[in-house]
Write a protein that holds these residues in place. Structure first.
Motif, PDB file in Angstrom:
ATOM      1  N   ALA A  69       0.475   6.844  -3.131  1.00 25.36           N
ATOM      2  CA  ALA A  69       0.041   7.978  -3.951  1.00 25.36           C
ATOM      3  C   ALA A  69      -1.078   8.757  -3.252  1.00 25.36           C
ATOM      4  CB  ALA A  69      -0.430   7.494  -5.318  1.00 25.36           C
ATOM      5  N   PHE A  70      -2.029   8.050  -2.637  1.00 22.54           N
ATOM      6  CA  PHE A  70      -3.112   8.727  -1.926  1.00 22.54           C
ATOM      7  C   PHE A  70      -2.579   9.485  -0.710  1.00 22.54           C
ATOM      8  CE2 PHE A  70      -6.309   5.612  -3.822  1.00 22.54           C
ATOM      9  CZ  PHE A  70      -6.869   6.576  -4.650  1.00 22.54           C
ATOM     10  N   ASP A  71      -1.587   8.920  -0.026  1.00 20.46           N
ATOM     11  CA  ASP A  71      -0.976   9.629   1.104  1.00 20.46           C
ATOM     12  C   ASP A  71      -0.338  10.929   0.641  1.00 20.46           C
ATOM     13  OD1 ASP A  71      -1.648   8.040   3.278  1.00 20.46           O
ATOM     14  OD2 ASP A  71       0.113   6.737   3.069  1.00 20.46           O
ATOM     15  N   LYS A  72       0.413  10.851  -0.459  1.00 21.92           N
ATOM     16  CA  LYS A  72       1.075  12.046  -0.988  1.00 21.92           C
ATOM     17  C   LYS A  72       0.054  13.073  -1.469  1.00 21.92           C
ATOM     18  CE  LYS A  72       5.337   9.789  -2.346  1.00 21.92           C
ATOM     19  NZ  LYS A  72       6.126   9.236  -3.446  1.00 21.92           N
ATOM     20  N   GLY A  73      -1.084  12.595  -1.933  1.00 20.93           N
ATOM     21  CA  GLY A  73      -2.127  13.486  -2.435  1.00 20.93           C
ATOM     22  C   GLY A  73      -3.044  14.019  -1.346  1.00 20.93           C
ATOM     23  N   GLY A  74      -2.790  13.638  -0.093  1.00 15.85           N
ATOM     24  CA  GLY A  74      -3.611  14.148   1.003  1.00 15.85           C
ATOM     25  C   GLY A  74      -4.992  13.510   1.078  1.00 15.85           C
ATOM     26  N   ARG A  75      -5.076  12.239   0.727  1.00 19.15           N
ATOM     27  CA  ARG A  75      -6.368  11.532   0.791  1.00 19.15           C
ATOM     28  C   ARG A  75      -6.219  10.299   1.686  1.00 19.15           C
ATOM     29  NH1 ARG A  75      -8.311  11.043  -5.302  1.00 19.15           N
ATOM     30  NH2 ARG A  75     -10.228  10.420  -4.291  1.00 19.15           N
ATOM     31  N   PRO A  76      -6.176  10.500   3.002  1.00 15.14           N
ATOM     32  CA  PRO A  76      -5.905   9.399   3.930  1.00 15.14           C
ATOM     33  C   PRO A  76      -6.985   8.310   3.937  1.00 15.14           C
ATOM     34  CG  PRO A  76      -6.513  11.374   5.144  1.00 15.14           C
ATOM     35  CD  PRO A  76      -6.369  11.768   3.709  1.00 15.14           C
ATOM     36  N   ALA A  77      -8.230   8.647   3.679  1.00 12.95           N
ATOM     37  CA  ALA A  77      -9.294   7.640   3.683  1.00 12.95           C
ATOM     38  C   ALA A  77      -9.088   6.631   2.557  1.00 12.95           C
ATOM     39  CB  ALA A  77     -10.659   8.307   3.555  1.00 12.95           C
ATOM     40  N   GLN A  78      -8.776   7.121   1.370  1.00 12.33           N
ATOM     41  CA  GLN A  78      -8.535   6.217   0.243  1.00 12.33           C
ATOM     42  C   GLN A  78      -7.258   5.414   0.458  1.00 12.33           C
ATOM     43  OE1 GLN A  78      -9.462   9.371  -0.109  1.00 12.33           O
ATOM     44  NE2 GLN A  78     -11.158   9.473  -1.552  1.00 12.33           N
ATOM     45  N   ALA A  79      -6.250   6.036   1.059  1.00 12.03           N
ATOM     46  CA  ALA A  79      -4.999   5.327   1.335  1.00 12.03           C
ATOM     47  C   ALA A  79      -5.250   4.180   2.301  1.00 12.03           C
ATOM     48  CB  ALA A  79      -3.956   6.291   1.903  1.00 12.03           C
ATOM     49  N   GLU A  80      -6.066   4.422   3.302  1.00 14.45           N
ATOM     50  CA  GLU A  80      -6.381   3.373   4.281  1.00 14.45           C
ATOM     51  C   GLU A  80      -7.148   2.231   3.620  1.00 14.45           C
ATOM     52  OE1 GLU A  80      -5.920   1.388   7.556  1.00 14.45           O
ATOM     53  OE2 GLU A  80      -5.065   3.369   7.256  1.00 14.45           O
ATOM     54  N   ARG A  81      -8.053   2.564   2.719  1.00 15.42           N
ATOM     55  CA  ARG A  81      -8.808   1.534   1.991  1.00 15.42           C
ATOM     56  C   ARG A  81      -7.859   0.659   1.164  1.00 15.42           C
ATOM     57  NH1 ARG A  81     -14.112  -0.601   0.755  1.00 15.42           N
ATOM     58  NH2 ARG A  81     -13.799  -1.708  -1.182  1.00 15.42           N
ATOM     59  N   GLU A  82      -6.926   1.279   0.464  1.00 13.22           N
ATOM     60  CA  GLU A  82      -5.959   0.531  -0.353  1.00 13.22           C
ATOM     61  C   GLU A  82      -5.102  -0.376   0.527  1.00 13.22           C
ATOM     62  OE1 GLU A  82      -5.725   0.344  -3.644  1.00 13.22           O
ATOM     63  OE2 GLU A  82      -7.298   1.801  -4.004  1.00 13.22           O
TER      64      GLU A  82
END
Length: 153
Positions: A69-82
């Motif tokens: 979901a973070f990847d699709k939303g354009g938030r790579p930092a949060q996606a990496e944390r998850e």
């Protein structure tokens, strides 16, 4: 206290002492989810090791879905944390089956279901009943269902 839950608590203590923020935060959230599961329902109870593993599996799945979901939303930092939190949790789960191993188990189950008289796509339920106990915790349900559909097609 179950041995698996006490291992999580000991690992949390070690992570706090080592000042490993990612690991300690992940283990805290997981232990909170376990506690929530224990007090859910009419009476509080102690979870078995298998139930604790199911909670960890559910938490790991949440991390994967949140990363997507973070990847699709354009938030790579949060996606990496998850994803990093998912890796921490993966260390507590049994090794996942490879595609070849999963396809082999599905092929055996399809053969067994056909021997019992189940044919075609309608045999999906019978095959899933045979396969699920064999792959419990080692393959995600969606992956198993896709492999069964492919084998029955």
């Amino acid at each position: 206290m179950t041995t698996f839950k006490s291992q999580l608590r000991n690992d949390l203590t070690a992570a706090i002492k080592e000042r490993d923020e990612l690991r300690s935060a992940t283990l805290r959230m997981t232990l909170a989810a376990i506690t929530t599961e224990e007090v859910a329902g009419k009476a509080a109870r102690e979870l078995s090791d298998d139930e604790v593993r199911k909670v960890i599996t559910r938490e790991a799945k949440k991390r994967r879905e949140a990363a997507e979901a973070f990847d699709k939303g354009g938030r790579p930092a949060q996606a990496e944390r998850e994803r990093a939190e998912g890796e921490v949790l993966a260390g507590y789960l049994p090794a996942q089956l490879s595609d070849e191993e999963l396809n082999g188990l599905v092929a055996e189950a399809v053969a067994q279901a056909r021997a019992d008289g189940a044919e075609g796509p309608r045999a999906m339920g019978a095959v899933m009943k045979i396969v699920n106990p064999k792959v419990a915790g080692r393959a995600e349900g969606g992956r198993v269902a896709a492999a069964v559909k492919k084998a029955l097609a």
